[in-house]
Design an enzyme around this catalytic site. Structure first.
Site, PDB file in Angstrom:
ATOM      1  N   TRP A  55      13.766 -19.784  -0.641  1.00 59.54           N
ATOM      2  CA  TRP A  55      13.397 -20.836  -0.309  1.00 59.54           C
ATOM      3  C   TRP A  55      12.246 -20.728   1.051  1.00 59.54           C
ATOM      4  O   TRP A  55      11.478 -21.434   0.477  1.00 59.54           O
ATOM      5  CB  TRP A  55      14.588 -21.594  -0.118  1.00 59.54           C
ATOM      6  CG  TRP A  55      15.402 -22.037  -0.727  1.00 59.54           C
ATOM      7  CD1 TRP A  55      16.520 -21.505  -1.401  1.00 59.54           C
ATOM      8  CD2 TRP A  55      14.711 -22.148  -2.315  1.00 59.54           C
ATOM      9  NE1 TRP A  55      16.993 -22.047  -2.190  1.00 59.54           N
ATOM     10  CE2 TRP A  55      16.223 -22.058  -2.725  1.00 59.54           C
ATOM     11  CE3 TRP A  55      13.942 -23.220  -3.017  1.00 59.54           C
ATOM     12  CZ2 TRP A  55      16.579 -22.435  -3.960  1.00 59.54           C
ATOM     13  CZ3 TRP A  55      14.236 -23.277  -3.830  1.00 59.54           C
ATOM     14  CH2 TRP A  55      15.177 -23.293  -4.817  1.00 59.54           C
ATOM     15  N   ASP A  68      14.169 -26.554   7.034  1.00 58.58           N
ATOM     16  CA  ASP A  68      14.480 -26.766   5.752  1.00 58.58           C
ATOM     17  C   ASP A  68      16.245 -26.333   6.187  1.00 58.58           C
ATOM     18  O   ASP A  68      16.268 -25.648   6.154  1.00 58.58           O
ATOM     19  CB  ASP A  68      13.985 -25.980   4.917  1.00 58.58           C
ATOM     20  CG  ASP A  68      14.785 -26.233   3.145  1.00 58.58           C
ATOM     21  OD1 ASP A  68      15.743 -26.712   3.202  1.00 58.58           O
ATOM     22  OD2 ASP A  68      14.747 -24.955   2.477  1.00 58.58           O
ATOM     23  N   LYS A  89      23.304 -30.354  -1.796  1.00 58.30           N
ATOM     24  CA  LYS A  89      24.825 -29.281  -1.306  1.00 58.30           C
ATOM     25  C   LYS A  89      26.174 -29.885  -0.329  1.00 58.30           C
ATOM     26  O   LYS A  89      26.511 -29.341  -0.481  1.00 58.30           O
ATOM     27  CB  LYS A  89      24.064 -28.362  -0.736  1.00 58.30           C
ATOM     28  CG  LYS A  89      23.083 -27.356  -1.347  1.00 58.30           C
ATOM     29  CD  LYS A  89      21.747 -26.851  -2.024  1.00 58.30           C
ATOM     30  CE  LYS A  89      21.273 -26.107  -3.066  1.00 58.30           C
ATOM     31  NZ  LYS A  89      19.556 -26.198  -2.355  1.00 58.30           N
TER      32      LYS A  89
HETATM   33  C1  LIG Z   1      18.629 -25.908  -3.177  1.00 59.09           C
HETATM   34  C2  LIG Z   1      17.670 -25.508  -1.765  1.00 59.09           C
HETATM   35  C3  LIG Z   1      16.190 -25.816  -2.197  1.00 59.09           C
HETATM   36  C4  LIG Z   1      15.638 -26.481  -3.254  1.00 59.09           C
HETATM   37  O1  LIG Z   1      16.063 -27.664  -3.051  1.00 59.09           O
HETATM   38  P1  LIG Z   1      15.399 -28.927  -4.486  1.00 59.09           P
HETATM   39  O2  LIG Z   1      16.056 -30.103  -3.853  1.00 59.09           O
HETATM   40  O3  LIG Z   1      16.298 -28.819  -6.015  1.00 59.09           O
HETATM   41  O4  LIG Z   1      13.815 -29.271  -4.520  1.00 59.09           O
HETATM   42  C5  LIG Z   1      15.021 -25.589  -0.481  1.00 59.09           C
HETATM   43  N1  LIG Z   1      15.605 -25.094  -0.208  1.00 59.09           N
HETATM   44  C6  LIG Z   1      17.134 -24.853   0.453  1.00 59.09           C
HETATM   45  C7  LIG Z   1      17.829 -23.585   1.568  1.00 59.09           C
HETATM   46  C8  LIG Z   1      17.945 -24.820  -0.822  1.00 59.09           C
HETATM   47  O5  LIG Z   1      19.315 -24.490  -0.547  1.00 59.09           O
END
Ligand SMILES: *Cc1c(COP(=O)(O)O)cnc(C)c1O
Length: 355
Positions: free
Chosen positions: A99, A166, A190
């Site tokens: 990511w 993030d 999540k």
């Molecule tokens: C799941 C995840 C993403 C991607 O998220 P999307 O909503 O599918 O774009 C980005 N960063 C982290 C840390 C993630 O766990």
């Protein structure tokens, strides 16, 4: 049979969230209409987004000067929106996984990128510590929880430049110091809601500093000015997010989530560390309390599918590791009850004992 949902995302939501969402799909707040068919401009929906906004601010103790947004596009859209709005000349990144790498790739479209450290050579099994963030960067981007590898930065780093985080897979699982950040973003699927909405926290003062022209929809200011309703927002996921936020508050907020989260993870890591056949993959000091990654020791490696089948007979779902890592991953998001963690631990013990 009761299912124990260890999926990494979309992932487990509280029964409170799911039941209230289901009720609102049938009849939203006594309107006689479904949440699926009500105008986002209605006063009833306005109340939903206002309350969700206020609860995010309360639960994360967000200081004044910050705005909360609920936008579409997932965390992945933020990989480009962040540099679009914040990158003037140079940004620093900590490369802790796939990511983070994706965020780096997008930022390079907008300016210079300084990757201050990376754990790629070790398949991202640890979080780099010895790095220097230059003073002349616009921001330092971190991925606080690396969902695929099970590593987590559980402390907001002390650096001289603004942070951007993030927090897709660990938001609301620990207390954070929002004042250190210019922006925080998190895909909902999540720890918050079904997929379809992204939570963004931005510091108003940090916006408007880039010279480039920003397309309307990709400009945070557009969405701030319109209260996340410049265009039609993802109404259902926002409604679900509100339910989860209420549930967090009723349980004692983020501090309470953190306490239980640490206990759940400690139980499972203990079981892994005391096992003769399983072994953890992340460096102990960087272990995530959200995603617990482990494998079978090499001499037992051929039993991988057998263990997944053994576990599924007990209602355990979603423990297959990410395809780039293999092995197993048990995601212990906030909605995961301790009881399910215990069922997994028992399955691991029983599997080992029957060998
Ligand atoms: C799941 C995840 C993403 C991607 O998220 P999307 O909503 O599918 O774009 C980005 N960063 C982290 C840390 C993630 O766990």
């Amino acid at each position: 049979m009761k299912k124990h949902n260890f999926y990494a995302g979309p992932s487990i939501l509280s029964e409170f969230t799911i039941k209230n969402t289901a009720d609102a799909v049938m009849n939203f707040n006594g309107t006689g209409l479904s949440i699926l068919e009500i105008s986002h401009r209605s006063k009833e929906f306005q109340a939903v987004i206002d309350e969700a906004n206020a609860l995010v601010k309360e639960l994360l103790e967000i200081p004044s000067g910050y705005e909360v947004l609920f936008l579409g596009g997932g965390a992945s859209l933020q990989f480009c929106m962040i540099p679009y709005n914040f990158l003037k000349t140079k940004a620093a990144f900590l490369d802790t996984g796939v990511w983070a790498s994706k965020a780096i790739k997008e930022a390079k479209l907008f300016g210079e990128v300084d990757v201050v450290a990376s754990s790629k050579e070790a398949n991202y099994t640890y979080i780099p510590k010895d790095y220097v963030v230059p003073d002349d960067v616009d921001y330092f981007h971190i991925t606080t929880n690396n969902t695929i590898y099970g590593t987590e930065l559980r402390k907001d780093p002390d650096v001289k430049v603004p942070l951007i985080g993030d927090m897709s897979s660990d938001i609301f699982s620990r207390r954070i110091d929002v004042s250190k950040y210019d922006a925080i973003y998190a895909g909902a699927q999540k720890n918050l809601a079904p997929s379809g909405v992204t939570l963004i926290i931005v510091k108003q003062e940090a916006l408007g500093k880039v010279d480039r022209v920003i397309p309307t929809m990709l400009n945070y200011q557009t969405h701030i000015d319109k209260g996340s309703m410049f265009n039609t927002p993802p109404c259902l996921p926002i409604y679900s997010a509100l339910q989860t936020l209420k549930w967090y508050k009723s349980l004692g907020g983020v501090e309470a989530m953190e306490k239980v989260g640490l206990e759940k993870a400690a139980h499972l890591y203990d079981a892994i560390d005391n096992s003769k056949i399983f072994v953890g993959t992340a460096k102990a000091e960087d272990r995530s309390i959200m995603n617990v990654c482990f494998v079978l020791r090499p001499e037992y490696a051929e039993l991988e599918k057998q263990f997944i089948d053994f576990a599924s007979e007990r209602g355990i779902v979603g423990i297959k590791g990410h395809r780039s890592v293999g092995g197993f991953r048990a995601s212990l998001y906030n909605a995961m009850p301790m009881e399910s963690v215990k069922v997994l631990i028992q399955a691991m013990k029983d599997f080992e004992n029957k060998l």
